[in-house]
Design a protein around this motif. Structure first.
Motif, mmCIF file in Angstrom:
data_model
loop_
_atom_site.group_PDB
_atom_site.id
_atom_site.type_symbol
_atom_site.label_atom_id
_atom_site.label_comp_id
_atom_site.label_asym_id
_atom_site.label_seq_id
_atom_site.Cartn_x
_atom_site.Cartn_y
_atom_site.Cartn_z
ATOM 1 N N VAL A 243 66.121 38.516 37.887
ATOM 2 C CA VAL A 243 64.851 39.059 38.368
ATOM 3 C C VAL A 243 64.985 40.563 38.512
ATOM 4 C CG1 VAL A 243 63.154 39.021 40.237
ATOM 5 C CG2 VAL A 243 64.335 36.913 39.584
ATOM 6 N N ARG A 244 63.932 41.274 38.085
ATOM 7 C CA ARG A 244 63.902 42.731 38.206
ATOM 8 C C ARG A 244 62.473 43.169 38.463
ATOM 9 N NH1 ARG A 244 61.332 44.483 33.831
ATOM 10 N NH2 ARG A 244 61.626 43.493 31.804
ATOM 11 N N PRO A 245 62.294 44.381 39.026
ATOM 12 C CA PRO A 245 60.931 44.897 39.184
ATOM 13 C C PRO A 245 60.264 45.058 37.812
ATOM 14 C CG PRO A 245 62.475 46.165 40.518
ATOM 15 C CD PRO A 245 63.300 45.277 39.622
ATOM 16 N N ALA A 246 58.978 44.746 37.760
ATOM 17 C CA ALA A 246 58.222 44.883 36.514
ATOM 18 C C ALA A 246 58.000 46.352 36.184
ATOM 19 C CB ALA A 246 56.882 44.166 36.641
ATOM 20 N N THR A 247 57.927 46.646 34.881
ATOM 21 C CA THR A 247 57.570 47.981 34.406
ATOM 22 C C THR A 247 56.221 47.879 33.700
ATOM 23 O OG1 THR A 247 58.586 47.716 32.232
ATOM 24 C CG2 THR A 247 60.016 48.511 34.023
ATOM 25 N N LEU A 248 55.608 49.018 33.424
ATOM 26 C CA LEU A 248 54.313 49.001 32.735
ATOM 27 C C LEU A 248 54.398 48.276 31.395
ATOM 28 C CD1 LEU A 248 52.906 52.549 33.551
ATOM 29 C CD2 LEU A 248 52.064 50.338 34.367
ATOM 30 N N ARG A 249 55.553 48.363 30.743
ATOM 31 C CA ARG A 249 55.708 47.660 29.457
ATOM 32 C C ARG A 249 55.646 46.145 29.606
ATOM 33 N NH1 ARG A 249 60.621 51.180 27.498
ATOM 34 N NH2 ARG A 249 61.429 50.015 29.231
ATOM 35 N N ASP A 250 55.830 45.647 30.820
ATOM 36 C CA ASP A 250 55.814 44.205 31.076
ATOM 37 C C ASP A 250 54.410 43.651 31.299
ATOM 38 O OD1 ASP A 250 58.632 44.247 31.010
ATOM 39 O OD2 ASP A 250 58.748 44.581 33.187
ATOM 40 N N ALA A 251 53.408 44.500 31.441
ATOM 41 C CA ALA A 251 52.055 44.049 31.818
ATOM 42 C C ALA A 251 51.501 43.015 30.842
ATOM 43 C CB ALA A 251 51.102 45.235 31.933
ATOM 44 N N LYS A 252 51.704 43.217 29.550
ATOM 45 C CA LYS A 252 51.172 42.260 28.570
ATOM 46 C C LYS A 252 51.847 40.900 28.726
ATOM 47 C CE LYS A 252 50.136 41.502 23.753
ATOM 48 N NZ LYS A 252 50.247 41.904 22.377
ATOM 49 N N ARG B 96 43.369 39.778 31.831
ATOM 50 C CA ARG B 96 44.284 39.975 32.950
ATOM 51 C C ARG B 96 45.220 41.164 32.782
ATOM 52 N NH1 ARG B 96 44.447 35.255 35.954
ATOM 53 N NH2 ARG B 96 43.109 33.663 35.076
ATOM 54 N N GLU B 97 45.405 41.644 31.559
ATOM 55 C CA GLU B 97 46.404 42.685 31.318
ATOM 56 C C GLU B 97 46.126 43.960 32.120
ATOM 57 O OE1 GLU B 97 48.697 45.105 27.783
ATOM 58 O OE2 GLU B 97 47.431 43.414 27.228
ATOM 59 N N ALA B 98 44.884 44.423 32.149
ATOM 60 C CA ALA B 98 44.565 45.658 32.890
ATOM 61 C C ALA B 98 44.840 45.482 34.382
ATOM 62 C CB ALA B 98 43.104 46.044 32.659
ATOM 63 N N LYS B 99 44.523 44.298 34.906
ATOM 64 C CA LYS B 99 44.768 44.017 36.323
ATOM 65 C C LYS B 99 46.259 44.114 36.635
ATOM 66 C CE LYS B 99 44.679 40.265 39.648
ATOM 67 N NZ LYS B 99 45.551 39.171 39.700
ATOM 68 N N TRP B 100 47.079 43.518 35.778
ATOM 69 C CA TRP B 100 48.520 43.531 36.044
ATOM 70 C C TRP B 100 49.136 44.897 35.776
ATOM 71 C CZ3 TRP B 100 50.188 40.565 39.452
ATOM 72 C CH2 TRP B 100 49.633 39.304 39.627
ATOM 73 N N ARG B 101 48.617 45.618 34.808
ATOM 74 C CA ARG B 101 49.101 46.984 34.555
ATOM 75 C C ARG B 101 48.855 47.853 35.801
ATOM 76 N NH1 ARG B 101 50.649 49.194 30.252
ATOM 77 N NH2 ARG B 101 49.768 47.620 28.897
ATOM 78 N N GLU B 102 47.672 47.741 36.375
ATOM 79 C CA GLU B 102 47.335 48.508 37.573
ATOM 80 C C GLU B 102 48.218 48.082 38.754
ATOM 81 O OE1 GLU B 102 43.525 48.647 40.461
ATOM 82 O OE2 GLU B 102 43.102 49.113 38.357
ATOM 83 N N ALA B 103 48.433 46.775 38.930
ATOM 84 C CA ALA B 103 49.285 46.286 40.016
ATOM 85 C C ALA B 103 50.698 46.842 39.882
ATOM 86 C CB ALA B 103 49.314 44.757 40.015
ATOM 87 N N ILE B 104 51.231 46.821 38.671
ATOM 88 C CA ILE B 104 52.589 47.313 38.435
ATOM 89 C C ILE B 104 52.654 48.822 38.703
ATOM 90 C CG2 ILE B 104 54.332 47.720 36.644
ATOM 91 C CD1 ILE B 104 53.341 44.960 35.432
ATOM 92 N N GLU B 105 51.656 49.562 38.205
ATOM 93 C CA GLU B 105 51.659 51.015 38.358
ATOM 94 C C GLU B 105 51.603 51.446 39.820
ATOM 95 O OE1 GLU B 105 49.336 54.998 36.722
ATOM 96 O OE2 GLU B 105 48.650 53.019 36.071
ATOM 97 N N TYR B 106 50.764 50.756 40.612
ATOM 98 C CA TYR B 106 50.546 51.168 41.998
ATOM 99 C C TYR B 106 51.290 50.304 43.020
ATOM 100 C CZ TYR B 106 47.014 54.096 39.911
ATOM 101 O OH TYR B 106 46.377 55.032 39.132
ATOM 102 N N SER B 107 52.091 49.345 42.549
ATOM 103 C CA SER B 107 52.840 48.430 43.429
ATOM 104 C C SER B 107 51.942 47.733 44.440
ATOM 105 C CB SER B 107 53.961 49.170 44.163
ATOM 106 O OG SER B 107 54.923 49.602 43.256
#
Length: 172
Positions: A6-15, A46-57
Motif C-alpha cells: 500500500v502506498r499513497p496515491a499519485t495523480l497518475r493513479d486517478a484513472k 469518476r476520474e475527475a473526482k478521484w484526481r481532485e481527491a488525490i491532489e487535495y488529499s
C-alpha cells in the motif's frame, strides 16, 4: 507476509482508481441495483473526482499494488457526519478488484487507513455500508466494526434508493 503493498496515491493513479471504483461497485452492487444503474457507473464519471481527491488529499487516498498493478484503493479522512467530534475518522471508500477479494488486499488497505487516521489523531472510525451488501458488511464486521443501529438511512444512487447503516470501531 502479504503480496500487497500500500502506498499513497499519485495523480497518475486517478484513472486506475476510477476504473477500480466502477468495476468493484458493479460487482458489489449486482442484485442490489438494477442493471441500467450498474451500466451508468462508468470510470469516466469518476476520474475527475478521484484526481481532485488525490491532489487535495480530501480524502486521503491510498492504493494497494500487486506486482505492478493497482488492484484497490481506500479514501479516508475526518468524518463527514454532522455533530461528530474531530477525533472521529471515516472510511469514505474502500474498493478492491473482484478477482482480489478475500486475498488480503482489503485488509492491507484497512490497515493503512487505520494507521493514517491514528496519525491524524482519530480515536474512532466509521464507515457507511449498504445493508444489503453482505460481503462488505462481513468484511467490516470481521475488522471489528459494529453496527450503529440508530443510524440507518436511505441514500440515492442514481434513481435507486438504498438503505445504509453506519459501522464504527476504535482506531487502535
Amino acid at each position: 507476509m502479504s503480496d500487497y503493498e500500500v502506498r499513497p496515491a499519485t495523480l497518475r493513479d486517478a484513472k486506475a482508481v476510477a476504473e477500480i471504483h466502477a468495476l468493484s461497485v458493479k460487482a458489489a452492487y449486482e442484485g442490489i441495483l438494477p442493471e441500467e444503474e450498474l451500466r451508468a457507473l462508468a470510470p469516466a464519471t469518476r476520474e475527475a473526482k478521484w484526481r481532485e481527491a488525490i491532489e487535495y488529499s480530501e480524502p486521503q487516498v491510498h492504493v494497494v499494488v500487486h506486482g505492478s498493478e493497482i488492484v484497490g484503493f481506500v479514501g479516508f479522512d475526518r468524518s463527514r457526519d454532522p455533530k461528530t467530534p474531530p477525533t472521529t475518522g471515516e472510511i469514505w471508500a474502500i474498493y478492491v478488484k473482484p478477482e482480489h477479494w478475500g486475498k488480503g488486499a482489503g485488509v492491507a488497505l484497512w490497515d493503512a487507513a487505520r494507521e493514517g487516521l491514528e496519525d491524524e489523531g482519530c480515536t474512532t472510525v466509521t464507515i457507511w455500508v449498504p445493508i444489503r451488501n453482505d460481503r462488505a458488511m462481513r468484511f467490516h464486521e470481521l475488522a471489528g466494526f459494529k453496527r450503529e443501529m440508530k443510524t440507518a438511512k436511505t441514500t440515492a444512487i442514481g434513481t435507486v434508493r438504498i438503505e445504509e447503516i453506519r459501522l464504527k470501531r476504535n482506531v487502535a
